[in-house]
Design a protein around this motif. Structure first.
Motif, PDB file in Angstrom:
ATOM      1  N   LEU A   1       0.805  -1.094   0.009  1.00 22.69           N
ATOM      2  CA  LEU A   1       0.006   0.049  -0.018  1.00 22.69           C
ATOM      3  C   LEU A   1       0.920   1.270  -0.021  1.00 22.69           C
ATOM      4  CD1 LEU A   1      -2.628  -0.921   2.655  1.00 22.69           C
ATOM      5  CD2 LEU A   1      -2.940  -0.653   0.151  1.00 22.69           C
ATOM      6  N   PHE A   2       0.541   2.176  -0.819  1.00 14.27           N
ATOM      7  CA  PHE A   2       1.470   3.333  -0.955  1.00 14.27           C
ATOM      8  C   PHE A   2       0.794   4.296  -0.127  1.00 14.27           C
ATOM      9  CE2 PHE A   2       1.234   1.501  -5.126  1.00 14.27           C
ATOM     10  CZ  PHE A   2       2.821   0.929  -5.159  1.00 14.27           C
ATOM     11  N   PRO A   3       1.806   5.078   0.571  1.00 16.08           N
ATOM     12  CA  PRO A   3       1.569   6.405   1.253  1.00 16.08           C
ATOM     13  C   PRO A   3       0.523   7.348   0.380  1.00 16.08           C
ATOM     14  CG  PRO A   3       3.746   6.145   1.525  1.00 16.08           C
ATOM     15  CD  PRO A   3       3.392   5.224   0.609  1.00 16.08           C
ATOM     16  N   VAL A   4      -0.471   7.900   0.800  1.00 17.86           N
ATOM     17  CA  VAL A   4      -1.302   8.896  -0.291  1.00 17.86           C
ATOM     18  C   VAL A   4      -0.464   9.813  -1.014  1.00 17.86           C
ATOM     19  CG1 VAL A   4      -3.043  10.510  -0.065  1.00 17.86           C
ATOM     20  CG2 VAL A   4      -3.287   8.889   1.522  1.00 17.86           C
ATOM     21  N   ARG A   5       0.646  10.309  -0.498  1.00 12.35           N
ATOM     22  CA  ARG A   5       1.411  11.387  -1.532  1.00 12.35           C
ATOM     23  C   ARG A   5       1.940  10.412  -2.888  1.00 12.35           C
ATOM     24  NH1 ARG A   5       4.085   9.785   2.773  1.00 12.35           N
ATOM     25  NH2 ARG A   5       6.394   9.225   2.714  1.00 12.35           N
ATOM     26  N   SER A   6       2.110   9.138  -2.612  1.00  8.87           N
ATOM     27  CA  SER A   6       2.865   8.438  -3.657  1.00  8.87           C
ATOM     28  C   SER A   6       1.584   7.939  -4.750  1.00  8.87           C
ATOM     29  CB  SER A   6       3.580   7.146  -3.121  1.00  8.87           C
ATOM     30  OG  SER A   6       4.636   7.791  -2.568  1.00  8.87           O
ATOM     31  N   TRP A   7       0.276   8.002  -4.270  1.00 11.31           N
ATOM     32  CA  TRP A   7      -0.526   7.458  -5.392  1.00 11.31           C
ATOM     33  C   TRP A   7      -0.560   8.063  -6.690  1.00 11.31           C
ATOM     34  CZ3 TRP A   7      -5.812   7.578  -2.385  1.00 11.31           C
ATOM     35  CH2 TRP A   7      -5.920   6.735  -1.012  1.00 11.31           C
ATOM     36  N   ARG A   8      -0.757   7.359  -7.544  1.00 18.53           N
ATOM     37  CA  ARG A   8      -0.504   7.886  -9.004  1.00 18.53           C
ATOM     38  C   ARG A   8      -1.555   7.597  -9.737  1.00 18.53           C
ATOM     39  NH1 ARG A   8       2.259   3.052  -8.282  1.00 18.53           N
ATOM     40  NH2 ARG A   8       2.089   1.522 -10.070  1.00 18.53           N
ATOM     41  N   PRO A   9      -1.943   8.011 -10.913  1.00 18.46           N
ATOM     42  CA  PRO A   9      -3.003   7.903 -11.991  1.00 18.46           C
ATOM     43  C   PRO A   9      -2.865   6.667 -12.424  1.00 18.46           C
ATOM     44  CG  PRO A   9      -1.810   9.948 -12.463  1.00 18.46           C
ATOM     45  CD  PRO A   9      -1.051   9.414 -11.482  1.00 18.46           C
ATOM     46  N   HIS A  10      -4.004   5.744 -12.551  1.00 22.06           N
ATOM     47  CA  HIS A  10      -4.091   4.555 -13.341  1.00 22.06           C
ATOM     48  C   HIS A  10      -4.257   4.869 -14.878  1.00 22.06           C
ATOM     49  CE1 HIS A  10      -6.196   0.695 -14.563  1.00 22.06           C
ATOM     50  NE2 HIS A  10      -4.990   0.285 -13.741  1.00 22.06           N
ATOM     51  N   THR A  11      -3.459   4.475 -15.538  1.00 20.71           N
ATOM     52  CA  THR A  11      -3.414   4.810 -17.025  1.00 20.71           C
ATOM     53  C   THR A  11      -4.275   3.867 -18.016  1.00 20.71           C
ATOM     54  OG1 THR A  11      -1.293   3.946 -17.247  1.00 20.71           O
ATOM     55  CG2 THR A  11      -1.454   6.219 -16.650  1.00 20.71           C
ATOM     56  N   GLU A  12      -4.654   2.505 -17.266  1.00 27.06           N
ATOM     57  CA  GLU A  12      -5.239   1.670 -18.201  1.00 27.06           C
ATOM     58  C   GLU A  12      -6.604   1.910 -18.230  1.00 27.06           C
ATOM     59  OE1 GLU A  12      -3.686  -0.760 -19.978  1.00 27.06           O
ATOM     60  OE2 GLU A  12      -1.607   0.036 -19.450  1.00 27.06           O
ATOM     61  N   PRO A  13      -7.599   1.348 -19.050  1.00 26.32           N
ATOM     62  CA  PRO A  13      -8.995   1.556 -18.821  1.00 26.32           C
ATOM     63  C   PRO A  13      -9.501   0.761 -17.785  1.00 26.32           C
ATOM     64  CG  PRO A  13      -8.362   0.810 -21.290  1.00 26.32           C
ATOM     65  CD  PRO A  13      -7.235   0.579 -20.329  1.00 26.32           C
ATOM     66  N   CYS A  14     -10.501   1.621 -16.930  1.00 27.36           N
ATOM     67  CA  CYS A  14     -10.983   1.056 -16.024  1.00 27.36           C
ATOM     68  C   CYS A  14     -12.481   1.433 -15.802  1.00 27.36           C
ATOM     69  CB  CYS A  14     -10.452   1.156 -14.607  1.00 27.36           C
ATOM     70  SG  CYS A  14     -10.013   2.770 -14.056  1.00 27.36           S
ATOM     71  N   ARG A  15     -12.990   0.973 -14.710  1.00 26.77           N
ATOM     72  CA  ARG A  15     -14.237   1.392 -14.313  1.00 26.77           C
ATOM     73  C   ARG A  15     -14.588   2.780 -14.237  1.00 26.77           C
ATOM     74  NH1 ARG A  15     -16.849   1.622  -9.268  1.00 26.77           N
ATOM     75  NH2 ARG A  15     -15.004   0.742  -8.420  1.00 26.77           N
ATOM     76  N   GLN A  16     -13.649   3.442 -13.557  1.00 27.58           N
ATOM     77  CA  GLN A  16     -13.962   4.864 -13.248  1.00 27.58           C
ATOM     78  C   GLN A  16     -12.821   5.736 -13.737  1.00 27.58           C
ATOM     79  OE1 GLN A  16     -15.571   6.448  -9.787  1.00 27.58           O
ATOM     80  NE2 GLN A  16     -16.394   4.328  -9.043  1.00 27.58           N
ATOM     81  N   PRO A  17     -12.564   6.174 -14.826  1.00 34.76           N
ATOM     82  CA  PRO A  17     -11.417   6.921 -15.298  1.00 34.76           C
ATOM     83  C   PRO A  17     -11.023   8.100 -14.163  1.00 34.76           C
ATOM     84  CG  PRO A  17     -13.126   6.950 -16.953  1.00 34.76           C
ATOM     85  CD  PRO A  17     -13.846   6.200 -15.790  1.00 34.76           C
ATOM     86  N   GLY A  18      -9.978   8.310 -14.074  1.00 38.49           N
ATOM     87  CA  GLY A  18      -9.437   9.033 -12.917  1.00 38.49           C
ATOM     88  C   GLY A  18      -9.090   8.600 -11.913  1.00 38.49           C
ATOM     89  N   SER A  19      -9.123   6.985 -11.799  1.00 41.05           N
ATOM     90  CA  SER A  19      -8.644   6.380 -10.667  1.00 41.05           C
ATOM     91  C   SER A  19      -7.222   6.351 -10.323  1.00 41.05           C
ATOM     92  CB  SER A  19      -9.296   4.997 -10.647  1.00 41.05           C
ATOM     93  OG  SER A  19     -10.487   4.713 -11.035  1.00 41.05           O
ATOM     94  N   LEU A  20      -7.167   6.062  -8.981  1.00 42.24           N
ATOM     95  CA  LEU A  20      -5.389   6.314  -8.591  1.00 42.24           C
ATOM     96  C   LEU A  20      -5.047   4.841  -7.863  1.00 42.24           C
ATOM     97  CD1 LEU A  20      -5.819   9.465  -6.634  1.00 42.24           C
ATOM     98  CD2 LEU A  20      -4.807   9.300  -8.995  1.00 42.24           C
ATOM     99  N   VAL A  21      -3.727   4.559  -8.413  1.00 40.60           N
ATOM    100  CA  VAL A  21      -3.198   3.121  -7.760  1.00 40.60           C
ATOM    101  C   VAL A  21      -2.641   3.575  -6.379  1.00 40.60           C
ATOM    102  CG1 VAL A  21      -1.471   1.646  -8.182  1.00 40.60           C
ATOM    103  CG2 VAL A  21      -2.307   2.622 -10.058  1.00 40.60           C
ATOM    104  N   LEU A  22      -3.370   2.894  -5.575  1.00 34.00           N
ATOM    105  CA  LEU A  22      -3.187   2.937  -4.039  1.00 34.00           C
ATOM    106  C   LEU A  22      -2.116   1.783  -3.305  1.00 34.00           C
ATOM    107  CD1 LEU A  22      -5.061   1.420  -1.797  1.00 34.00           C
ATOM    108  CD2 LEU A  22      -6.705   2.829  -2.854  1.00 34.00           C
ATOM    109  N   GLY A  23      -2.271   0.374  -4.297  1.00 36.91           N
ATOM    110  CA  GLY A  23      -1.494  -0.365  -3.774  1.00 36.91           C
ATOM    111  C   GLY A  23      -1.324  -1.400  -4.747  1.00 36.91           C
TER     112      GLY A  23
END
Length: 131
Positions: free
Chosen positions: A37-59
């Motif tokens: 699990l990444f600290p919140v400051r390290s979350w990054r945009p998920h660039t692949e198609p997914c259910r909700q565009p704009g999702s972030l990778v948290l882990g």
């Protein structure tokens, strides 16, 4: 990440502190391992198609799959091989507070038919007299 509620940061910190013992999210039919699990400051945009565009990778798990934080606040598991997304929790806090120890695997003699072992790991185990 200024828009994040303080409770999200606190939930992530609690969950990280519980690793590696409590690193599994269980549903009625599946278990999802969480390697990181990444600290919140390290979350990054998920660039692949997914259910909700704009999702972030948290882990992530140990196999290249991601745990996503969606714009609606929900958390899901995204499988990199299929692109399938499985909803896990309505919030980060719920997700983090639901992490548990994985179910132990108990194999019966003869049940395991074949396994891949990293050759370097096997060589090291042989040098140590463990294989």
């Amino acid at each position: 990440m200024a828009f994040m509620r303080a409770s999200i940061q606190q939930a992530i910190e609690r969950a990280i502190a519980g690793f590696p013992k409590r690193d599994t999210f269980k549903t009625a039919s599946d278990e999802f391992g969480v390697r990181t699990l990444f600290p919140v400051r390290s979350w990054r945009p998920h660039t692949e198609p997914c259910r909700q565009p704009g999702s972030l990778v948290l882990g992530e798990d140990g196999c290249g799959n991601f745990i996503l934080y969606a714009p609606d606040g929900s958390v899901s598991f995204w499988d990199h091989e299929t692109g399938k997304e499985t909803g896990l929790a309505a919030s980060v806090e719920e997700f983090c507070d639901s992490l548990v120890e994985p179910t132990p695997v108990a194999l019966r003699p003869g049940q395991l038919k074949k396994a891949w072992i990293d050759p370097d790991f096997l060589a090291e185990q042989r040098r140590q007299g463990n294989a």
